[in-house]
Design an enzyme around this catalytic site. Sequence first.
Site, PDB file in Angstrom:
ATOM      1  N   ILE A 154       2.037  15.473   0.679  1.00  0.00           N
ATOM      2  CA  ILE A 154       0.665  15.045   0.984  1.00  0.00           C
ATOM      3  C   ILE A 154      -0.083  16.155   1.726  1.00  0.00           C
ATOM      4  O   ILE A 154      -1.233  16.475   1.400  1.00  0.00           O
ATOM      5  CB  ILE A 154       0.678  13.729   1.798  1.00  0.00           C
ATOM      6  CG1 ILE A 154       1.283  12.600   0.948  1.00  0.00           C
ATOM      7  CG2 ILE A 154      -0.736  13.354   2.250  1.00  0.00           C
ATOM      8  CD1 ILE A 154       1.603  11.314   1.702  1.00  0.00           C
ATOM      9  N   THR A 231      -3.302   9.349   8.571  1.00  0.00           N
ATOM     10  CA  THR A 231      -2.994   8.489   7.411  1.00  0.00           C
ATOM     11  C   THR A 231      -1.482   8.420   7.236  1.00  0.00           C
ATOM     12  O   THR A 231      -1.005   8.019   6.181  1.00  0.00           O
ATOM     13  CB  THR A 231      -3.611   9.043   6.102  1.00  0.00           C
ATOM     14  OG1 THR A 231      -3.086  10.365   5.887  1.00  0.00           O
ATOM     15  CG2 THR A 231      -5.120   9.094   6.151  1.00  0.00           C
ATOM     16  N   SER A 232      -0.731   8.824   8.263  1.00  0.00           N
ATOM     17  CA  SER A 232       0.715   8.940   8.090  1.00  0.00           C
ATOM     18  C   SER A 232       1.453   7.678   8.555  1.00  0.00           C
ATOM     19  O   SER A 232       1.777   6.821   7.736  1.00  0.00           O
ATOM     20  CB  SER A 232       1.210  10.196   8.798  1.00  0.00           C
ATOM     21  OG  SER A 232       2.449  10.547   8.275  1.00  0.00           O
ATOM     22  N   ARG A 233       1.694   7.571   9.844  1.00  0.00           N
ATOM     23  CA  ARG A 233       2.279   6.350  10.410  1.00  0.00           C
ATOM     24  C   ARG A 233       1.678   6.149  11.791  1.00  0.00           C
ATOM     25  O   ARG A 233       1.529   7.112  12.565  1.00  0.00           O
ATOM     26  CB  ARG A 233       3.808   6.446  10.526  1.00  0.00           C
ATOM     27  CG  ARG A 233       4.571   6.281   9.213  1.00  0.00           C
ATOM     28  CD  ARG A 233       4.505   4.848   8.655  1.00  0.00           C
ATOM     29  NE  ARG A 233       5.253   4.695   7.420  1.00  0.00           N
ATOM     30  CZ  ARG A 233       4.754   4.828   6.191  1.00  0.00           C
ATOM     31  NH1 ARG A 233       3.484   5.127   6.007  1.00  0.00           N
ATOM     32  NH2 ARG A 233       5.530   4.652   5.127  1.00  0.00           N
ATOM     33  N   ASP A 257      -5.847   5.300   9.025  1.00  0.00           N
ATOM     34  CA  ASP A 257      -5.443   4.373   7.957  1.00  0.00           C
ATOM     35  C   ASP A 257      -4.202   3.607   8.389  1.00  0.00           C
ATOM     36  O   ASP A 257      -3.761   2.696   7.691  1.00  0.00           O
ATOM     37  CB  ASP A 257      -5.157   5.144   6.657  1.00  0.00           C
ATOM     38  CG  ASP A 257      -4.858   4.202   5.494  1.00  0.00           C
ATOM     39  OD1 ASP A 257      -5.667   3.277   5.276  1.00  0.00           O
ATOM     40  OD2 ASP A 257      -3.813   4.359   4.840  1.00  0.00           O
ATOM     41  N   GLU A 262       0.278  -2.194  13.509  1.00  0.00           N
ATOM     42  CA  GLU A 262      -0.331  -2.729  12.286  1.00  0.00           C
ATOM     43  C   GLU A 262       0.470  -3.872  11.667  1.00  0.00           C
ATOM     44  O   GLU A 262      -0.076  -4.671  10.908  1.00  0.00           O
ATOM     45  CB  GLU A 262      -0.529  -1.612  11.251  1.00  0.00           C
ATOM     46  CG  GLU A 262       0.759  -1.062  10.655  1.00  0.00           C
ATOM     47  CD  GLU A 262       0.511  -0.020   9.554  1.00  0.00           C
ATOM     48  OE1 GLU A 262      -0.265   0.921   9.798  1.00  0.00           O
ATOM     49  OE2 GLU A 262       1.098  -0.165   8.460  1.00  0.00           O
ATOM     50  N   HIS A 294      -4.264   0.636   6.006  1.00  0.00           N
ATOM     51  CA  HIS A 294      -3.120   1.207   5.281  1.00  0.00           C
ATOM     52  C   HIS A 294      -3.340   1.111   3.762  1.00  0.00           C
ATOM     53  O   HIS A 294      -2.531   0.529   3.033  1.00  0.00           O
ATOM     54  CB  HIS A 294      -1.817   0.513   5.693  1.00  0.00           C
ATOM     55  CG  HIS A 294      -0.612   1.399   5.521  1.00  0.00           C
ATOM     56  ND1 HIS A 294       0.425   1.437   6.417  1.00  0.00           N
ATOM     57  CD2 HIS A 294      -0.290   2.287   4.552  1.00  0.00           C
ATOM     58  CE1 HIS A 294       1.338   2.301   6.000  1.00  0.00           C
ATOM     59  NE2 HIS A 294       0.928   2.831   4.868  1.00  0.00           N
ATOM     60  N   GLN A 295      -4.444   1.693   3.321  1.00  0.00           N
ATOM     61  CA  GLN A 295      -4.789   1.620   1.899  1.00  0.00           C
ATOM     62  C   GLN A 295      -4.787   2.992   1.221  1.00  0.00           C
ATOM     63  O   GLN A 295      -5.165   3.103   0.058  1.00  0.00           O
ATOM     64  CB  GLN A 295      -6.175   0.969   1.726  1.00  0.00           C
ATOM     65  CG  GLN A 295      -7.326   1.836   2.238  1.00  0.00           C
ATOM     66  CD  GLN A 295      -8.701   1.270   1.893  1.00  0.00           C
ATOM     67  OE1 GLN A 295      -9.183   0.383   2.556  1.00  0.00           O
ATOM     68  NE2 GLN A 295      -9.326   1.797   0.847  1.00  0.00           N
ATOM     69  N   PHE A 297      -2.556   4.761  -0.034  1.00  0.00           N
ATOM     70  CA  PHE A 297      -1.717   4.840  -1.247  1.00  0.00           C
ATOM     71  C   PHE A 297      -2.320   4.049  -2.402  1.00  0.00           C
ATOM     72  O   PHE A 297      -1.834   4.145  -3.532  1.00  0.00           O
ATOM     73  CB  PHE A 297      -0.321   4.253  -0.960  1.00  0.00           C
ATOM     74  CG  PHE A 297      -0.368   2.754  -0.781  1.00  0.00           C
ATOM     75  CD1 PHE A 297      -0.760   2.192   0.420  1.00  0.00           C
ATOM     76  CD2 PHE A 297      -0.069   1.896  -1.840  1.00  0.00           C
ATOM     77  CE1 PHE A 297      -0.847   0.819   0.586  1.00  0.00           C
ATOM     78  CE2 PHE A 297      -0.151   0.514  -1.691  1.00  0.00           C
ATOM     79  CZ  PHE A 297      -0.539  -0.019  -0.478  1.00  0.00           C
TER      80      PHE A 297
END
Length: 328
Positions: A154, A231-233, A257, A262, A294-295, A297
């Site tokens: 990524i 956008t990772s974790r 993200d 979450e 978390h979208q 992906f």
Amino acid sequence: MDIAVFSTQSYDRRFLDAAAAGHHTLHYIEARLTPDTAVLARGAKAVCVFVNDQVDESVLGQFKSLGIGLVVLRAAGYNNVDLAAAKAQGIALGRVPAYSPEAVAEHAVALILSLDRNIHRAYARVREGNFALEGLLGFNLHGRTVGIVGTGRIGTSMARIMTGFGCKVLAHDIQPNPLCAEIGVSYVPLAQLLGASDIVTLHCPLTPQTQHLIDAAAIAKMKHGAMLINTSRGPILDTKAAVSAIKSGALGHLGLDVYEAEGALFFDDKSDDVIRDDVFERLLTFPNVLVTGHQAFFTEDAMTAIAATTIANIDAFAKNGKPMHEVS
Ligand code: NAD
């Protein structure tokens, strides 16, 4: 094979049914996997899980006694799995290492552009008939410095895109990637990256070493008013430190993200609920913070690839006792 699929949404059924093409029996379970719901996998030989499913020692112990030999993640990251417990129970693990790095990188870019040019605010203003530009001032990406933490699949896709915008790209990784060096990315220590970047974007996995990698001390090393994208974790960023930094102006923009807590929020419709997470709610009050659930992906291309690799992992396990992409 009979497969219990946890955390199922309608879109999971659509893509997994198409990929399985009737070769496996998929039992769809809406519940998230926890020690209390693990028993719902009874009768299955394999279990399919997502990012917030809890694949811990207790769950894996229950799976062993239910005769389950395989857990497949329909995700790349596997920080939610107790690897030692899986090994001890003799349960094989499969994942989807690379489904579409571009899906995630392009979402990170969407966050950057939206925050920079205030698209999220402009959308609401124009619908209200407010065409004033005050407060919408952005900056050119061209010529700015972007710091990428983690240059695997990524991060490398991100480097290509940002290079295309005419940005100078710095990177930090414990294993520098020759592909990035080839496109002109300069590897520097993390502190140097933080100090020199106008935008810092996180693309490393969550590990004990990266937990709160970006905390108050790391933010203090960043340029005043820089943009931070995760956008990772979620736990890679200390969210409370980020909230303080937004309040003080140390961070100029924050795009997320993923979020530390979450698991209690994302992937479900909570619009009728009172959200009791005050840190999360505080994030939503800032005009220069943009959160998506978390979208990153979630594209047609990525979902098709995730489903195909998930079924390929199951096929390989059914044939020779090993998933195609084993986590060990
Ligand atoms: P990858 O394994 O290809 O790359 C990860 C890179 O991070 C590697 O180059 C590795 O050396 C580097 N790294 C590891 N520890 C590091 C550290 N301490 N400091 C700096 N770099 C470090 O993984 P990828 O496919 O690029 O995915 C990266 C992460 O993105 C995943 O682990 C996952 O957490 C996250 N992800 C998020 C979404 C989403 O929808 N938001 C989707 C897919 C993946």
